[in-house]
Design a protein around this motif. Structure first.
Motif, mmCIF file in Angstrom:
data_model
loop_
_atom_site.group_PDB
_atom_site.id
_atom_site.type_symbol
_atom_site.label_atom_id
_atom_site.label_comp_id
_atom_site.label_asym_id
_atom_site.label_seq_id
_atom_site.Cartn_x
_atom_site.Cartn_y
_atom_site.Cartn_z
ATOM 1 N N UNK A 79 0.834 -1.205 0.000
ATOM 2 C CA UNK A 79 0.000 0.000 0.000
ATOM 3 C C UNK A 79 0.868 1.254 0.000
ATOM 4 N N UNK A 80 1.917 1.265 0.820
ATOM 5 C CA UNK A 80 2.802 2.423 0.846
ATOM 6 C C UNK A 80 3.527 2.585 -0.483
ATOM 7 N N UNK A 81 3.926 1.464 -1.073
ATOM 8 C CA UNK A 81 4.575 1.519 -2.385
ATOM 9 C C UNK A 81 3.610 2.049 -3.441
ATOM 10 N N UNK A 82 2.340 1.653 -3.339
ATOM 11 C CA UNK A 82 1.323 2.156 -4.269
ATOM 12 C C UNK A 82 1.172 3.666 -4.146
ATOM 13 N N UNK A 83 1.157 4.161 -2.917
ATOM 14 C CA UNK A 83 1.025 5.604 -2.701
ATOM 15 C C UNK A 83 2.183 6.350 -3.357
ATOM 16 N N UNK A 84 3.399 5.821 -3.184
ATOM 17 C CA UNK A 84 4.572 6.447 -3.814
ATOM 18 C C UNK A 84 4.458 6.405 -5.340
ATOM 19 N N UNK A 85 3.951 5.293 -5.869
ATOM 20 C CA UNK A 85 3.834 5.146 -7.323
ATOM 21 C C UNK A 85 2.744 6.049 -7.881
ATOM 22 N N UNK A 86 1.662 6.210 -7.131
ATOM 23 C CA UNK A 86 0.646 7.187 -7.550
ATOM 24 C C UNK A 86 1.268 8.588 -7.610
ATOM 25 N N UNK A 87 2.176 8.872 -6.669
ATOM 26 C CA UNK A 87 2.866 10.166 -6.704
ATOM 27 C C UNK A 87 3.671 10.341 -7.976
ATOM 28 N N UNK A 88 4.325 9.261 -8.423
ATOM 29 C CA UNK A 88 5.070 9.322 -9.689
ATOM 30 C C UNK A 88 4.118 9.549 -10.865
ATOM 31 N N UNK A 89 2.970 8.869 -10.830
ATOM 32 C CA UNK A 89 1.983 9.034 -11.908
ATOM 33 C C UNK A 89 1.438 10.459 -11.922
ATOM 34 N N UNK A 90 1.236 11.013 -10.735
ATOM 35 C CA UNK A 90 0.675 12.361 -10.634
ATOM 36 C C UNK A 90 1.577 13.381 -11.321
ATOM 37 N N UNK A 91 2.892 13.167 -11.255
ATOM 38 C CA UNK A 91 3.837 14.086 -11.898
ATOM 39 C C UNK A 91 3.712 14.061 -13.423
ATOM 40 N N UNK A 92 3.159 12.968 -13.950
ATOM 41 C CA UNK A 92 3.002 12.837 -15.397
ATOM 42 C C UNK A 92 1.684 13.415 -15.899
ATOM 43 N N UNK A 93 0.771 13.697 -14.978
ATOM 44 C CA UNK A 93 -0.553 14.212 -15.353
ATOM 45 C C UNK A 93 -0.560 15.739 -15.302
ATOM 46 N N UNK A 94 -1.385 16.336 -16.128
ATOM 47 C CA UNK A 94 -1.562 17.788 -16.095
ATOM 48 C C UNK A 94 -2.288 18.173 -14.817
ATOM 49 N N UNK A 95 -1.720 19.120 -14.081
ATOM 50 C CA UNK A 95 -2.297 19.488 -12.791
ATOM 51 C C UNK A 95 -3.738 19.987 -12.967
ATOM 52 N N UNK A 96 -4.586 19.523 -12.069
ATOM 53 C CA UNK A 96 -6.020 19.867 -12.016
ATOM 54 C C UNK A 96 -6.806 19.330 -13.212
ATOM 55 N N UNK A 97 -6.231 18.385 -13.945
ATOM 56 C CA UNK A 97 -6.972 17.730 -15.025
ATOM 57 C C UNK A 97 -7.806 16.596 -14.441
ATOM 58 N N UNK A 98 -8.650 15.979 -15.276
ATOM 59 C CA UNK A 98 -9.442 14.836 -14.824
ATOM 60 C C UNK A 98 -8.533 13.685 -14.397
ATOM 61 N N UNK A 99 -7.469 13.444 -15.174
ATOM 62 C CA UNK A 99 -6.533 12.376 -14.796
ATOM 63 C C UNK A 99 -5.918 12.670 -13.431
ATOM 64 N N UNK A 100 -5.499 13.893 -13.236
ATOM 65 C CA UNK A 100 -4.912 14.303 -11.962
ATOM 66 C C UNK A 100 -5.871 14.035 -10.810
ATOM 67 N N UNK A 101 -7.147 14.410 -11.002
ATOM 68 C CA UNK A 101 -8.147 14.215 -9.954
ATOM 69 C C UNK A 101 -8.409 12.729 -9.711
ATOM 70 N N UNK A 102 -8.452 11.941 -10.782
ATOM 71 C CA UNK A 102 -8.689 10.500 -10.619
ATOM 72 C C UNK A 102 -7.540 9.826 -9.878
ATOM 73 N N UNK A 103 -6.316 10.270 -10.137
ATOM 74 C CA UNK A 103 -5.172 9.703 -9.424
ATOM 75 C C UNK A 103 -5.221 10.100 -7.952
ATOM 76 N N UNK A 104 -5.607 11.324 -7.673
ATOM 77 C CA UNK A 104 -5.742 11.743 -6.272
ATOM 78 C C UNK A 104 -6.831 10.925 -5.573
#
Length: 354
Positions: A134-159
């Protein structure tokens, strides 16, 4: 090396194309002798040769890009099949390898594969009881978030997905920090997933927020957080189309049932326990075993728990009948909540049945 390959040893230092070396040498000599016109002639010929080489490199890079994407998709297909077999470690590994193949070549695929890697790790942690995953997943979601446009739908779905993982982790811990992280993630997502922008996603994220608040309320005296969780559901069901999104509607009903169950247990109000049972029964209308076996099993478990708690509060002979129905629901859930598939959920369900 082939004379058709352009290999740069250092900025401005092309050494493997014989013709470029020859023309550069002639131009340097002419320039040193002050014959600038002749030097420019050789420089122009060298640039024309560079144009030829550039076109060949473009073709090579295009072919390499396609090869990398195809290799990545092969790993991705392996990951998808592994998920079907609940083999989340393999799925996470394959999504990671898929990401590595496309990271330099396709931004959209890179985001998708990194995101799916995080999902697989979250599923591993959730279904197999692995808090490290679970902790590794949280870190990996953080990596994915850096690839998404901030405040986009993808960004919100990752959050939102990050919030789900924090929430799962927080439910296993006595302290509130992880659940507070979940609340923060959901609130971030809701800055984008407004009811006006996307009523369906707004309702789902609001439901998730309510669950995190519910578990925070479980760790506190009184009912303030639990009532806040219940309030979060006030309008959410109306924003979800049961016919168009039956599974999502079912998840929302199941979450509502969980909040009502905890609030009913805290207050001793049997009406809330009946509402909890009714919400989970409604969820079971759409979360069928053939369509979503583990979601169906969760709804059966929550339905059974609401009935069991209701039976304890019953003041008449109906309690025995209610308990029989609860036992039947627990037994049904265990048909899918097996020790092999989901050991932590299996143990919890066996305990509740006992």
């Amino acid at each position: 090396c082939s004379a058709d390959l352009l290999i740069v040893d250092k900025p401005g230092g092309v050494k493997t194309d014989v013709e470029l070396v020859r023309l550069a040498g002639l131009a340097d000599r002419a320039q040193d002798e002050g014959a600038i016109d002749l030097a420019l002639k050789f420089r122009a010929q060298a640039s024309a040769r560079a144009d030829e080489l550039s076109a060949k490199v473009d073709e090579t890079e295009a072919n390499l890009r396609q090869d990398r994407i195809q290799i990545g998709e092969t790993y991705a297909e392996h990951a998808r099949t592994a998920v079907l077999n609940f083999d989340f470690p393999t799925a996470a590994e394959m999504w990671g390898k898929a990401y590595e193949q496309v990271a330099k070549w396709d931004d959209k695929l890179a985001l998708t594969y990194k995101w799916r890697e995080a999902d697989a790790l979250s599923d591993l942690g959730g279904f197999k009881g692995d808090n490290g995953a679970l902790q590794q997943a949280i870190d990996t979601y953080g990596d994915a978030l850096k690839l998404a446009t901030e405040r986009s739908d993808d960004w919100a779905n990752i959050r939102n997905a990050t919030g789900n993982t924090w929430s799962t982790l927080g439910q296993r811990q006595s302290e509130a920090a992880s659940l507070e992280q979940a609340v923060a993630a959901y609130e971030d997502a809701l800055t984008v997933k407004t009811r006006e922008h996307d009523a369906h996603d707004w309702a789902g994220t609001t439901s998730n927020l309510a669950v995190a608040l519910m578990y925070l309320g479980q760790r506190e005296e009184g009912t303030d957080k639990l009532e806040a969780a219940q309030q979060s559901f006030t309008d959410a069901p109306d924003a979800m189309d049961k016919e168009a999104q039956p599974l999502d509607w079912g998840h929302l009903q199941g979450n509502l049932g969980s909040v009502l169950l905890m609030l009913g247990d805290r207050t001793g109000n049997p009406d809330l326990l009946r509402q909890a049972a009714d919400a989970n029964k409604a969820a079971l209308e759409v979360l069928t075993r053939d369509k979503a076996p583990l979601d169906w099993a969760l709804a059966e478990t929550d339905y059974a728990q609401a009935l069991a708690d209701l039976a304890q509060s019953a003041q008449d002979r109906s309690s025995g009948k209610i308990l029989d129905e609860a036992i039947h629901a627990f037994d049904a859930a265990l048909e899918e909540r097996t020790q092999q598939k989901v050991p932590l959920d299996w143990a919890m369900t066996e305990d509740s049945l006992g």
